[in-house]
Design a protein around this motif. Structure first.
Motif, PDB file in Angstrom:
ATOM      1  N   PRO A 141      31.413 104.150 -35.480  1.00 36.83           N
ATOM      2  CA  PRO A 141      30.627 104.110 -34.196  1.00 36.83           C
ATOM      3  C   PRO A 141      29.699 105.121 -33.914  1.00 36.83           C
ATOM      4  O   PRO A 141      30.246 106.381 -34.328  1.00 36.83           O
ATOM      5  N   VAL A 142      28.474 104.794 -33.716  1.00 36.67           N
ATOM      6  CA  VAL A 142      27.430 105.961 -33.783  1.00 36.67           C
ATOM      7  C   VAL A 142      27.537 106.672 -32.384  1.00 36.67           C
ATOM      8  O   VAL A 142      27.697 106.147 -31.214  1.00 36.67           O
ATOM      9  N   GLU A 143      27.284 107.900 -32.458  1.00 40.75           N
ATOM     10  CA  GLU A 143      27.302 108.783 -31.327  1.00 40.75           C
ATOM     11  C   GLU A 143      25.920 108.869 -30.795  1.00 40.75           C
ATOM     12  O   GLU A 143      24.795 108.663 -31.251  1.00 40.75           O
ATOM     13  N   LEU A 144      25.772 108.554 -29.211  1.00 41.42           N
ATOM     14  CA  LEU A 144      24.576 108.805 -28.522  1.00 41.42           C
ATOM     15  C   LEU A 144      24.746 109.867 -27.657  1.00 41.42           C
ATOM     16  O   LEU A 144      25.131 109.564 -26.296  1.00 41.42           O
ATOM     17  N   PRO A 145      24.250 111.176 -27.909  1.00 40.68           N
ATOM     18  CA  PRO A 145      24.535 112.233 -26.949  1.00 40.68           C
ATOM     19  C   PRO A 145      23.787 112.010 -25.745  1.00 40.68           C
ATOM     20  O   PRO A 145      22.549 111.676 -25.694  1.00 40.68           O
ATOM     21  N   GLY A 146      24.509 112.206 -24.620  1.00 41.80           N
ATOM     22  CA  GLY A 146      23.797 112.464 -23.251  1.00 41.80           C
ATOM     23  C   GLY A 146      23.816 110.944 -22.894  1.00 41.80           C
ATOM     24  O   GLY A 146      23.506 110.722 -21.515  1.00 41.80           O
ATOM     25  N   VAL A 147      23.989 109.854 -23.439  1.00 38.68           N
ATOM     26  CA  VAL A 147      23.954 108.377 -23.070  1.00 38.68           C
ATOM     27  C   VAL A 147      25.495 108.235 -22.452  1.00 38.68           C
ATOM     28  O   VAL A 147      26.496 108.172 -23.019  1.00 38.68           O
ATOM     29  N   ARG A 148      25.616 108.070 -21.142  1.00 38.17           N
ATOM     30  CA  ARG A 148      26.982 107.663 -20.666  1.00 38.17           C
ATOM     31  C   ARG A 148      27.442 106.393 -21.083  1.00 38.17           C
ATOM     32  O   ARG A 148      26.672 105.477 -21.296  1.00 38.17           O
ATOM     33  N   GLN A 207      26.659 103.579 -18.841  1.00 38.73           N
ATOM     34  CA  GLN A 207      25.643 102.888 -18.743  1.00 38.73           C
ATOM     35  C   GLN A 207      25.048 102.119 -19.962  1.00 38.73           C
ATOM     36  O   GLN A 207      24.396 100.940 -19.988  1.00 38.73           O
ATOM     37  N   PHE A 208      25.588 102.615 -21.071  1.00 41.22           N
ATOM     38  CA  PHE A 208      25.326 101.881 -22.479  1.00 41.22           C
ATOM     39  C   PHE A 208      25.953 100.535 -22.461  1.00 41.22           C
ATOM     40  O   PHE A 208      25.286  99.394 -22.529  1.00 41.22           O
ATOM     41  N   LYS A 249      32.617 107.714 -18.464  1.00 35.80           N
ATOM     42  CA  LYS A 249      31.694 108.716 -17.906  1.00 35.80           C
ATOM     43  C   LYS A 249      31.302 109.529 -18.965  1.00 35.80           C
ATOM     44  O   LYS A 249      30.195 110.416 -19.093  1.00 35.80           O
ATOM     45  N   SER A 290      29.617 110.651 -23.009  1.00 31.57           N
ATOM     46  CA  SER A 290      28.493 110.151 -23.812  1.00 31.57           C
ATOM     47  C   SER A 290      29.074 109.376 -24.927  1.00 31.57           C
ATOM     48  O   SER A 290      30.283 109.491 -25.119  1.00 31.57           O
ATOM     49  N   VAL A 291      28.547 108.078 -25.162  1.00 31.01           N
ATOM     50  CA  VAL A 291      28.905 107.218 -25.906  1.00 31.01           C
ATOM     51  C   VAL A 291      29.494 107.938 -27.498  1.00 31.01           C
ATOM     52  O   VAL A 291      28.690 108.487 -28.074  1.00 31.01           O
ATOM     53  N   ASN A 292      30.622 107.513 -27.635  1.00 27.05           N
ATOM     54  CA  ASN A 292      31.358 107.946 -28.703  1.00 27.05           C
ATOM     55  C   ASN A 292      31.319 109.467 -29.032  1.00 27.05           C
ATOM     56  O   ASN A 292      31.918 110.086 -30.132  1.00 27.05           O
ATOM     57  N   ASP A 330      20.070 104.798 -37.149  1.00 28.55           N
ATOM     58  CA  ASP A 330      21.660 104.393 -37.062  1.00 28.55           C
ATOM     59  C   ASP A 330      22.031 104.351 -35.644  1.00 28.55           C
ATOM     60  O   ASP A 330      22.575 103.391 -34.902  1.00 28.55           O
ATOM     61  N   GLN A 331      21.294 105.254 -34.945  1.00 23.56           N
ATOM     62  CA  GLN A 331      21.606 105.021 -33.201  1.00 23.56           C
ATOM     63  C   GLN A 331      20.750 103.790 -32.759  1.00 23.56           C
ATOM     64  O   GLN A 331      21.396 103.270 -31.895  1.00 23.56           O
ATOM     65  N   TYR A 352      22.737 100.813 -33.534  1.00 22.37           N
ATOM     66  CA  TYR A 352      23.826 100.697 -32.749  1.00 22.37           C
ATOM     67  C   TYR A 352      23.403  99.861 -31.518  1.00 22.37           C
ATOM     68  O   TYR A 352      24.104  99.128 -30.737  1.00 22.37           O
ATOM     69  N   ILE A 390      20.473  95.525 -27.044  1.00 16.21           N
ATOM     70  CA  ILE A 390      19.520  96.287 -26.061  1.00 16.21           C
ATOM     71  C   ILE A 390      18.286  96.266 -26.855  1.00 16.21           C
ATOM     72  O   ILE A 390      18.176  96.441 -27.891  1.00 16.21           O
ATOM     73  N   MET A 419      16.976 105.078 -23.502  1.00 17.34           N
ATOM     74  CA  MET A 419      18.220 105.560 -23.289  1.00 17.34           C
ATOM     75  C   MET A 419      18.612 106.804 -24.158  1.00 17.34           C
ATOM     76  O   MET A 419      18.993 107.582 -23.640  1.00 17.34           O
ATOM     77  N   ILE A 420      18.179 106.767 -25.210  1.00 18.18           N
ATOM     78  CA  ILE A 420      18.474 108.056 -26.217  1.00 18.18           C
ATOM     79  C   ILE A 420      17.826 109.224 -25.780  1.00 18.18           C
ATOM     80  O   ILE A 420      18.441 110.180 -25.826  1.00 18.18           O
ATOM     81  N   ASN A 464      16.575 109.752 -22.809  1.00 16.62           N
ATOM     82  CA  ASN A 464      17.154 110.333 -21.627  1.00 16.62           C
ATOM     83  C   ASN A 464      18.289 111.039 -21.771  1.00 16.62           C
ATOM     84  O   ASN A 464      18.462 111.820 -21.001  1.00 16.62           O
ATOM     85  N   GLY A 465      19.118 110.437 -22.711  1.00 15.04           N
ATOM     86  CA  GLY A 465      20.585 111.166 -23.059  1.00 15.04           C
ATOM     87  C   GLY A 465      20.126 112.489 -23.468  1.00 15.04           C
ATOM     88  O   GLY A 465      20.885 113.574 -23.039  1.00 15.04           O
ATOM     89  N   PHE A 466      19.205 112.754 -24.292  1.00 20.34           N
ATOM     90  CA  PHE A 466      18.690 114.141 -24.625  1.00 20.34           C
ATOM     91  C   PHE A 466      18.590 115.019 -23.737  1.00 20.34           C
ATOM     92  O   PHE A 466      18.797 116.225 -23.699  1.00 20.34           O
ATOM     93  N   ARG A 476      19.590 114.634 -20.621  1.00 20.15           N
ATOM     94  CA  ARG A 476      20.421 114.637 -19.565  1.00 20.15           C
ATOM     95  C   ARG A 476      20.980 115.977 -18.723  1.00 20.15           C
ATOM     96  O   ARG A 476      20.884 116.187 -17.492  1.00 20.15           O
TER      97      ARG A 476
END
Lengths: 255, 487
Positions: free
Chosen positions: A90-97, A100-101, A142, A144-146, B435-436, B439, B445, B453-454, B456-458, B460
């Protein structure tokens, strides 16, 4: 029984190398199919191709899903139409809660089905019930994803998504890898809870251990890009006991 | 006639044909002739009825600027032509604009569409679009009640020109105390010809109950080419100041050189947040604002704190280093930044943290996003002076690349002259990976939402520093700014 997935002579390449060399498989609603096989035989490729990962190129064959031409659909269309891939990594999405995902995913699928987006409260109520089934701490929603999740948390988070999205076809790509026995039980429990007459599961695994918990209707051996052997539950035990060499030899002799 | 000077990010024809240097010629009344000389400086000061010392200060700045010989700094990683400083007007009374639209119906529909996308409240649109209305309904009453609240607390918040008249002692004491007129080419130019800006003074022990500018920001539209802002937080005071707006701002000039000075005395705290979305030029890099800003805060007192947060998505050229002079013992400086460049935009931005006092601490978090042919540079200096015992700094610079034609650069300068200091620097460069994206797509999505989303996450960790309303707008702004950027 209604045919959900029909794969005919599927060929696919990765970075120019042919990995699937004519796969055939029919999956009916209500069935669980386990795909086994030695490393590099094309198991992960098969589930990635079915879910539309653009890193894999389909070079021949056809796939029908619920009567539609699956290969003509974009990855996000396949997902919304009920094809779910539980990722091996499973892929990490930094900063994405995570919250929310997951809500975005659920809303995208609901929209496709002609349903309204969920309110925050509705979504909270739904996921909180499912969290218990996969034994995930609410704190994880809460984060970040993974990101910073343990191996077990990542896989359980995949199962949470499976339960939330309620797909028609679940593709599980080595969901058991890296899990201790307790996590394995939780993951299997989630899959068994999801399992029903209207959906189907194709799971890829190296170990028959998982099949003690998720009992398949059919077991297939994928070797060198082709399905070379199919059987029932007992085939997994035989493979566990004897390894794959006899399969390879039989294939070599048959050519 | 439709308003021609309205600048929207999408109307390319207008850029090519109408958007020029300086003022347009259809403004007749109350406009100074082109060029910069002592007479113009005197004219500006005279029009504003300024005290003699302020004129004198302007003139000293002007003479210093002359000695610089129009040599723009060459060290930034920015490519732009030598500007002909004699080819601009340096004074025009804003009230003299002709051809203002009389209602929103006359405003460029592209601009209105942009307002829609950004969710700008209706009441603010007219003002932002430069519609010539005497009063913007809602904001007038809000303005009045708000002003009463501030008055009762003794908070001064007014235009810089008004402050020079009504509070000359404060202005005289602090003007140039953080950014001297000799500081740099653009600050010197600003000191000579600054038009107007904001002034705020928070008295001892007063915590400003509302963020300044939240309700005023529409009044700050088009305050001019050379803004001058001065904010003083007296002992124990605190204030949050918001600058800018997500709307594509109507700006009448291509060259902007603003100066912002902040002063925090003992135990005081200033939080300064900026959203900058000026016209970035078109896809080929025609037009767009050249934004050369000098922003600096001085933590003059013990235990004081100054925090800069910026989201920079506009302008063709951004040259900006909001900095902190950490003079008071135990003072704290922070810099949180998102800088986005798309198409042909260029940004050279960062901060300076100058540690002078003991136990001073600073944090720098910079997020650069480069797309299209954009070029973004983080340039930051951390300087620990000999007396700054136990100083601490943490710096993190992350760059996100979208596409393969853009650039991201990180240029840190670290100077440590006290052995007890601890300085940390982390940096990363990443892309939105396939990959992101896959996913997210595999969960249904859409690609556009996934990218948003990605990204924005960057950002955050920076958005978290913004006041809530600003954070929501900032996120939306990123989405609009990146439209059409292909990964």
């Amino acid at each position: 029984m209604a045919t959900l997935l029909s794969i005919q002579d599927l060929h696919a390449t990765v970075d120019g190398a042919e990995v699937l060399k004519g796969v055939n498989l029919t999956v009916n609603a209500g069935e669980v199919h386990a795909i086994m096989g030695p490393n590099g035989s094309g198991k992960s490729t098969l589930v990635n191709v079915l879910s539309g990962n653009p890193q894999y190129q389909v070079t021949g064959g056809s796939v029908e899903f619920g009567g539609r031409d699956l290969l003509a659909m974009l990855p996000e269309e396949r997902a919304r139409d009920g094809v779910f891939l539980a990722f091996q990594y499973p892929v990490e999405l930094p900063g994405v809660r995570n919250w929310q995902f997951l809500k975005s995913a659920v809303d995208a699928v609901r929209k496709h089905r002609g349903q309204d987006e969920l309110s925050i409260r509705q979504f909270d109520r739904i996921y909180e019930a499912k969290l218990k089934l996969v034994e995930i701490d609410a704190e994880l929603m809460k984060r970040s994803v993974n990101e910073g999740f343990s191996g077990g948390e990542k896989k359980r988070n995949e199962m949470l998504q499976l339960l939330l999205l309620e797909p028609r076809l679940a593709l599980l790509d080595e969901t058991d890898s890296g899990l201790d026995i307790d996590a394995l039980r939780v993951v299997a429990g989630a899959v068994n809870g999801y399992r029903g007459g209207d959906n189907a599961i194709v799971l890829v695994t190296h170990y028959q251990r998982l099949l003690d918990y998720i009992v398949p209707d059919f077991i297939h051996v994928l070797y060198d890009g082709r399905m070379v052997l199919s059987g029932g539950r007992e085939l997994a035990l035989e493979l566990e006991a004897k390894g794959y060499d006899w399969v390879k030899e039989a294939v070599a002799a048959g050519r | 006639m439709t308003q021609q000077r309205v600048i929207s990010r999408t109307s390319e024809d207008e850029v090519a044909s109408e958007y020029k240097w300086g003022f347009e010629t259809d403004i007749e009344a109350d406009i100074a002739p082109k060029g910069l000389n002592e007479g113009i400086v005197r004219l500006i000061s005279g029009k504003k009825n300024e005290p003699a010392w302020l004129l004198e200060w302007r003139l000293r700045a002007y003479r210093h600027w002359l000695s610089l010989g129009e040599h723009q700094p060459t060290w930034p990683m920015l490519d732009y032509p030598q500007i002909d400083y004699q080819d601009s007007h340096y004074y025009a009374a804003p009230a003299s604009y002709k051809n203002q639209p009389n209602s929103l119906e006359e405003v460029d529909p592209e601009l209105l569409a942009a307002f829609d996308k950004l969710g700008i409240p209706l009441a603010e649109r007219e003002k932002l679009a430069g519609v010539a209305v005497d009063a913007v309904f809602d904001s007038v009453s809000v303005h009045t009640t708000f002003k009463d609240t501030l008055d009762k607390l003794g908070i001064i918040f007014c235009s810089f020109s008004e402050a020079a008249q009504k509070h000359p002692d404060l202005v005289k004491k602090y003007l140039g105390s953080v950014v001297p007129y000799t500081d740099n080419f653009y600050a010197t130019l600003n000191s000579a010809v600054f038009s107007d800006g904001s002034f705020a003074y928070i008295p001892k022990g007063v915590k400003c109950p509302v963020p300044l500018m939240t309700y005023f920001r529409i009044n700050a539209a088009d305050t001019g080419q050379f803004e001058r802002t001065l904010i003083i937080a007296d002992e124990g005071a605190s204030v949050s100041y918001l600058e800018g707006c997500t709307a594509p701002m109507r700006k009448s000039h291509q060259l902007h050189a603003a100066v912002v000075e902040l002063i925090a005395l003992d135990d005081a705290e200033i939080k300064y947040s900026t959203l900058q979305n000026w016209f970035p030029g078109d896809k080929e890099g025609r037009g767009g604002v050249f934004n050369f800003v000098t922003k600096r805060g001085k933590c003059a007192g013990r235990n004081s704190k100054i925090s800069w947060t910026q989201v920079e998505t506009g302008s063709a050229i951004t040259w900006k280093y909001p900095s902190c002079i950490l003079q008071g013992d135990n003072s704290v400086g922070e810099f949180y930044s998102v800088a986005l460049v798309n198409n042909r935009q260029q940004a050279d931005t960062g901060t300076k943290m100058i540690h002078i006092g003991k136990n001073t601490r600073s944090t720098i978090i910079s997020k650069g996003i480069s797309a299209g042919h954009g070029n973004g540079t983080y340039r930051g200096q951390v300087k620990i002076m000999p007396g700054a015992k136990n100083a601490r700094n943490f710096t993190r610079c992350d760059s996100l690349l979208i596409g393969d034609q853009c650039g991201a650069h990180t240029v840190p300068y670290i100077e440590v002259r006290n052995p007890t200091a601890r300085v940390e620097h982390e940096a990363s460069t990443s892309k939105v990976s396939d990959d992101q994206l896959f996913y997210c797509l595999q969960r249904g999505i859409s690609e556009e939402d996934a990218r948003h989303m990605i990204i924005n996450g960057f950002c955050r960790s920076i958005f978290q520093e913004l006041p809530f309303e600003f954070a929501v707008e900032a996120s939306q702004l990123l989405k609009v700014s990146l439209e059409g950027a292909v990964g």
